[in-house]
Structures are given as structure tokens and as C-alpha cells.
Design a protein around this motif. Structure first.
Motif, PDB file in Angstrom:
ATOM      1  N   MET A   1       0.830  -1.200   0.000  1.00  0.00           N
ATOM      2  CA  MET A   1       0.000   0.000   0.000  1.00  0.00           C
ATOM      3  C   MET A   1       0.863   1.249   0.000  1.00  0.00           C
ATOM      4  SD  MET A   1      -3.079   0.991  -0.223  1.00  0.00           S
ATOM      5  CE  MET A   1      -4.086   2.427   0.025  1.00  0.00           C
ATOM      6  N   THR A   2       2.099   1.137   0.469  1.00  0.00           N
ATOM      7  CA  THR A   2       2.988   2.298   0.483  1.00  0.00           C
ATOM      8  C   THR A   2       3.204   2.828  -0.914  1.00  0.00           C
ATOM      9  OG1 THR A   2       4.101   1.452   2.444  1.00  0.00           O
ATOM     10  CG2 THR A   2       5.259   3.128   1.157  1.00  0.00           C
ATOM     11  N   GLY A   3       3.426   1.926  -1.882  1.00  0.00           N
ATOM     12  CA  GLY A   3       3.609   2.338  -3.273  1.00  0.00           C
ATOM     13  C   GLY A   3       2.374   2.993  -3.832  1.00  0.00           C
ATOM     14  N   ALA A   4       1.191   2.460  -3.502  1.00  0.00           N
ATOM     15  CA  ALA A   4      -0.056   3.039  -3.984  1.00  0.00           C
ATOM     16  C   ALA A   4      -0.266   4.429  -3.400  1.00  0.00           C
ATOM     17  CB  ALA A   4      -1.225   2.120  -3.623  1.00  0.00           C
ATOM     18  N   ARG A   5       0.079   4.582  -2.126  1.00  0.00           N
ATOM     19  CA  ARG A   5      -0.092   5.895  -1.499  1.00  0.00           C
ATOM     20  C   ARG A   5       0.841   6.928  -2.130  1.00  0.00           C
ATOM     21  NH1 ARG A   5       0.871   4.359   3.197  1.00  0.00           N
ATOM     22  NH2 ARG A   5      -1.261   3.887   3.818  1.00  0.00           N
ATOM     23  N   ARG A   6       2.079   6.491  -2.430  1.00  0.00           N
ATOM     24  CA  ARG A   6       3.025   7.406  -3.063  1.00  0.00           C
ATOM     25  C   ARG A   6       2.535   7.791  -4.463  1.00  0.00           C
ATOM     26  NH1 ARG A   6       7.159   4.385  -2.890  1.00  0.00           N
ATOM     27  NH2 ARG A   6       7.866   5.098  -0.834  1.00  0.00           N
ATOM     28  N   THR A   7       2.005   6.813  -5.186  1.00  0.00           N
ATOM     29  CA  THR A   7       1.462   7.093  -6.515  1.00  0.00           C
ATOM     30  C   THR A   7       0.308   8.078  -6.422  1.00  0.00           C
ATOM     31  OG1 THR A   7       2.085   4.898  -7.333  1.00  0.00           O
ATOM     32  CG2 THR A   7       0.380   6.075  -8.554  1.00  0.00           C
ATOM     33  N   ALA A   8      -0.561   7.884  -5.418  1.00  0.00           N
ATOM     34  CA  ALA A   8      -1.691   8.793  -5.240  1.00  0.00           C
ATOM     35  C   ALA A   8      -1.219  10.210  -4.949  1.00  0.00           C
ATOM     36  CB  ALA A   8      -2.583   8.285  -4.104  1.00  0.00           C
ATOM     37  N   GLU A   9      -0.173  10.342  -4.137  1.00  0.00           N
ATOM     38  CA  GLU A   9       0.359  11.661  -3.823  1.00  0.00           C
ATOM     39  C   GLU A   9       0.915  12.341  -5.066  1.00  0.00           C
ATOM     40  OE1 GLU A   9       3.191  10.825  -0.818  1.00  0.00           O
ATOM     41  OE2 GLU A   9       1.702  10.587   0.787  1.00  0.00           O
ATOM     42  N   GLU A  10       1.644  11.571  -5.893  1.00  0.00           N
ATOM     43  CA  GLU A  10       2.221  12.143  -7.105  1.00  0.00           C
ATOM     44  C   GLU A  10       1.128  12.569  -8.088  1.00  0.00           C
ATOM     45  OE1 GLU A  10       4.823   9.124  -8.501  1.00  0.00           O
ATOM     46  OE2 GLU A  10       6.369   9.487  -6.987  1.00  0.00           O
ATOM     47  N   LEU A  11       0.100  11.738  -8.204  1.00  0.00           N
ATOM     48  CA  LEU A  11      -1.002  12.086  -9.105  1.00  0.00           C
ATOM     49  C   LEU A  11      -1.770  13.298  -8.584  1.00  0.00           C
ATOM     50  CD1 LEU A  11      -2.365   8.538 -10.024  1.00  0.00           C
ATOM     51  CD2 LEU A  11      -1.152  10.116 -11.527  1.00  0.00           C
ATOM     52  N   GLY A  12      -1.890  13.371  -7.276  1.00  0.00           N
ATOM     53  CA  GLY A  12      -2.583  14.510  -6.691  1.00  0.00           C
ATOM     54  C   GLY A  12      -1.880  15.818  -7.004  1.00  0.00           C
ATOM     55  N   ARG A  13      -0.541  15.769  -6.995  1.00  0.00           N
ATOM     56  CA  ARG A  13       0.207  16.987  -7.342  1.00  0.00           C
ATOM     57  C   ARG A  13       0.103  17.298  -8.835  1.00  0.00           C
ATOM     58  NH1 ARG A  13       3.860  14.752  -3.452  1.00  0.00           N
ATOM     59  NH2 ARG A  13       5.037  13.697  -5.107  1.00  0.00           N
ATOM     60  N   ALA A  14       0.070  16.239  -9.650  1.00  0.00           N
ATOM     61  CA  ALA A  14       0.016  16.447 -11.104  1.00  0.00           C
ATOM     62  C   ALA A  14      -1.358  16.926 -11.560  1.00  0.00           C
ATOM     63  CB  ALA A  14       0.386  15.147 -11.828  1.00  0.00           C
ATOM     64  N   PHE A  15      -2.417  16.485 -10.843  1.00  0.00           N
ATOM     65  CA  PHE A  15      -3.779  16.874 -11.221  1.00  0.00           C
ATOM     66  C   PHE A  15      -4.405  17.630 -10.048  1.00  0.00           C
ATOM     67  CE2 PHE A  15      -2.726  13.172 -13.752  1.00  0.00           C
ATOM     68  CZ  PHE A  15      -3.173  13.509 -15.015  1.00  0.00           C
ATOM     69  N   ALA A  16      -3.889  18.798  -9.814  1.00  0.00           N
ATOM     70  CA  ALA A  16      -4.379  19.609  -8.697  1.00  0.00           C
ATOM     71  C   ALA A  16      -5.869  19.881  -8.842  1.00  0.00           C
ATOM     72  CB  ALA A  16      -3.598  20.920  -8.645  1.00  0.00           C
ATOM     73  N   GLY A  17      -6.579  19.719  -7.746  1.00  0.00           N
ATOM     74  CA  GLY A  17      -8.018  19.989  -7.761  1.00  0.00           C
ATOM     75  C   GLY A  17      -8.877  18.782  -8.072  1.00  0.00           C
ATOM     76  N   VAL A  18      -8.247  17.676  -8.502  1.00  0.00           N
ATOM     77  CA  VAL A  18      -9.003  16.449  -8.802  1.00  0.00           C
ATOM     78  C   VAL A  18      -8.936  15.530  -7.584  1.00  0.00           C
ATOM     79  CG1 VAL A  18      -9.209  14.441 -10.304  1.00  0.00           C
ATOM     80  CG2 VAL A  18      -8.483  16.647 -11.255  1.00  0.00           C
ATOM     81  N   PRO A  19     -10.070  15.069  -7.067  1.00  0.00           N
ATOM     82  CA  PRO A  19     -10.052  14.175  -5.899  1.00  0.00           C
ATOM     83  C   PRO A  19      -9.282  12.886  -6.205  1.00  0.00           C
ATOM     84  CG  PRO A  19     -12.274  15.000  -6.333  1.00  0.00           C
ATOM     85  CD  PRO A  19     -11.441  15.376  -7.520  1.00  0.00           C
ATOM     86  N   VAL A  20      -8.501  12.420  -5.244  1.00  0.00           N
ATOM     87  CA  VAL A  20      -7.753  11.177  -5.394  1.00  0.00           C
ATOM     88  C   VAL A  20      -8.185  10.222  -4.284  1.00  0.00           C
ATOM     89  CG1 VAL A  20      -5.479  10.086  -5.480  1.00  0.00           C
ATOM     90  CG2 VAL A  20      -5.785  12.406  -6.389  1.00  0.00           C
ATOM     91  N   LYS A  21      -8.623   9.035  -4.658  1.00  0.00           N
ATOM     92  CA  LYS A  21      -9.056   8.028  -3.696  1.00  0.00           C
ATOM     93  C   LYS A  21      -8.103   6.835  -3.772  1.00  0.00           C
ATOM     94  CE  LYS A  21     -13.882   9.291  -4.609  1.00  0.00           C
ATOM     95  NZ  LYS A  21     -14.133   9.990  -3.344  1.00  0.00           N
ATOM     96  N   THR A  22      -7.875   6.176  -2.644  1.00  0.00           N
ATOM     97  CA  THR A  22      -7.033   4.977  -2.617  1.00  0.00           C
ATOM     98  C   THR A  22      -7.839   3.806  -2.080  1.00  0.00           C
ATOM     99  OG1 THR A  22      -6.182   5.478  -0.405  1.00  0.00           O
ATOM    100  CG2 THR A  22      -4.920   6.303  -2.294  1.00  0.00           C
ATOM    101  N   SER A  23      -7.524   2.624  -2.581  1.00  0.00           N
ATOM    102  CA  SER A  23      -8.181   1.402  -2.128  1.00  0.00           C
ATOM    103  C   SER A  23      -7.114   0.321  -2.028  1.00  0.00           C
ATOM    104  CB  SER A  23      -9.280   0.978  -3.116  1.00  0.00           C
ATOM    105  OG  SER A  23      -9.906  -0.221  -2.690  1.00  0.00           O
ATOM    106  N   GLY A  24      -6.974  -0.256  -0.836  1.00  0.00           N
ATOM    107  CA  GLY A  24      -5.940  -1.263  -0.649  1.00  0.00           C
ATOM    108  C   GLY A  24      -5.978  -1.835   0.746  1.00  0.00           C
ATOM    109  N   ARG A  25      -4.822  -2.186   1.267  1.00  0.00           N
ATOM    110  CA  ARG A  25      -4.737  -2.891   2.543  1.00  0.00           C
ATOM    111  C   ARG A  25      -5.378  -2.129   3.689  1.00  0.00           C
ATOM    112  NH1 ARG A  25       1.192  -3.887   4.379  1.00  0.00           N
ATOM    113  NH2 ARG A  25       1.016  -1.627   4.645  1.00  0.00           N
ATOM    114  N   ASP A  26      -5.106  -0.827   3.781  1.00  0.00           N
ATOM    115  CA  ASP A  26      -5.632  -0.044   4.902  1.00  0.00           C
ATOM    116  C   ASP A  26      -7.139   0.144   4.824  1.00  0.00           C
ATOM    117  OD1 ASP A  26      -3.051   0.149   5.808  1.00  0.00           O
ATOM    118  OD2 ASP A  26      -2.695   2.117   4.895  1.00  0.00           O
TER     119      ASP A  26
END
Length: 217
Positions: free
Chosen positions: A1-26
């Protein structure tokens, strides 16, 4: 899930203003609304989107395909098809993008949307190599003396091949016994009887017996 969270953070910065949701172990999401958003999910935890996803991007293919597992390719194929099926139909603008070497068989099967072709190719390769399901394997894992004792008392089929040993956890080893698919029941009976003999002798060292283990080495 650490990799997914990092990917979500990077996408969040690249697409400012677009909601980012994660789904995984946590936290695993079952569904997400059909409004504009980015969803980052680990394999097997992809939520269903209302109306389907506009695009499905399959990342980190190397992590799935490089696992030391006999079924790594077929499991990757299954997960990719399951995720890709969550996209909208192509006529409605749905897209599936996979980041991987296009020459790999699972990638080719995905691009063609032809799992049957992949299954036929995989089976042909396993027949050539003598791997399941064309042949049946049994792995015996335990202390060297325990595994040797089991093999000594086992009345194995005359076609049985004994492969190994290979190192296992701590001070244990693994031996593999291979037979043609049609002789699997005979092999199972022989090992069951041998285990009974060891039990009657009150053998103190256990041997773990696995049929068609995912990891052969």
C-alpha cells in the motif's frame, strides 16, 4: 500500500483539484461515484465505478510478472482482465493502458483481449517443460533426514522423477517428485502410505507435503 499511497500523492500533485481516492490494505473501497476522480488501487482491491471508469491504467507490471511463482503470468493476466473489465466500453470512450513490454505474452493477450490464446500458449510451454498441469509435482519440505526417510519408505511409481534438494527455510530442504498427470493418484497413495509408516514409527521430525506448489524452486 505504500507504493499506492506514493502514486496517489504524485497524481494529486500532477492533477491539482481532482479528488484522489485509494483502495488497498488499509481501506478497501467497494464502489466509487461516477464523478471525476482518480482512483489508485492495489491489485484485487479495485472498486467498481458508477458507469465504469473512463480509463484504467495498469502500472508496476514488473512486480506481478517477476514473482518467483509458477502461476505469476496467469495470475497477472487474471488481475489485468478483472481491472480492465471495470472500464467503460470502447464505444463510450473507455480506455485501458498497460505500462509493460509489449512483447510479453500476457501483454499481447490483454491487447488482443484473448485470454484463450494466452492459456493455450501457457499450457504448451508447461507441457514442454513438464510443469503442472501437464505433469503433477509434489514437494516434500523438512529436515534432510526426515525427507530422506519418507522417500526411502515410499513405494513411488516407476515413472517418478525426484528433483532436488533445494534449500528451504532455516535448516530444511525441499525435494520435488514429478509424475505424468495420469499417475498422480498413484503418487498420492504412495506418499500417504509412507507418511502412515513414519507416523506408526512415531517419527519426531515432520515433513510438509504440497501438491503442485506454486513455487517449484
Amino acid at each position: 500500500m505504500t507504493g499506492a499511497r506514493r502514486t496517489a500523492e504524485e497524481l494529486g500533485r500532477a492533477f491539482a483539484g481532482v479528488p484522489v481516492k485509494t483502495s488497498g490494505r488499509d481501506e478497501i473501497l467497494d464502489t466509487v461515484p461516477g464523478t471525476a476522480a482518480l482512483v489508485v488501487a492495489t491489485p484485487g482491491a479495485e472498486p467498481v465505478a458508477e458507469g465504469g471508469y473512463g480509463a484504467v491504467l495498469l502500472l508496476d507490471s514488473w512486480a506481478l510478472l517477476s514473482r518467483a511463482d509458477l502461476r505469476a503470468a496467469e495470475e497477472t493476466m487474471r488481475r489485468w482482465l478483472s481491472a480492465a473489465a471495470l472500464a467503460r466500453p470502447a464505444k463510450q470512450g473507455g480506455r485501458v493502458v498497460v505500462v509493460a513490454d509489449g512483447s510479453l505474452a500476457p501483454v499481447q493477450a490483454l491487447l488482443r483481449w484473448d485470454p484463450g490464446w494466452f492459456a493455450s500458449r501457457e499450457l504448451a510451454e508447461r507441457r514442454e517443460l513438464g510443469f503442472p498441469p501437464a505433469a503433477r509435482f509434489v514437494s516434500l519440505t523438512g529436515r534432510t533426514e526426515a525427507v530422506n526417510e519418507l522417500l526411502e519408505v515410499a513405494q513411488l511409481p516407476d515413472v517418478a522423477e525426484i528433483l532436488g534438494p533445494v534449500p528451504a527455510a532455516e535448516d530444511q530442504e525441499r525435494m520435488l517428485v514429478r509424475v505424468p498427470r495420469g499417475r498422480a493418484a498413484e503418487l498420492a497413495r504412495a506418499l500417504h502410505q509412507a507418511a502412515g509408516v513414519r507416523s506408526a514409527k512415531r517419527a519426531s521430525l515432520p515433513v510438509r507435503v504440497q501438491v503442485d506448489p506454486a513455487e517449484l524452486l
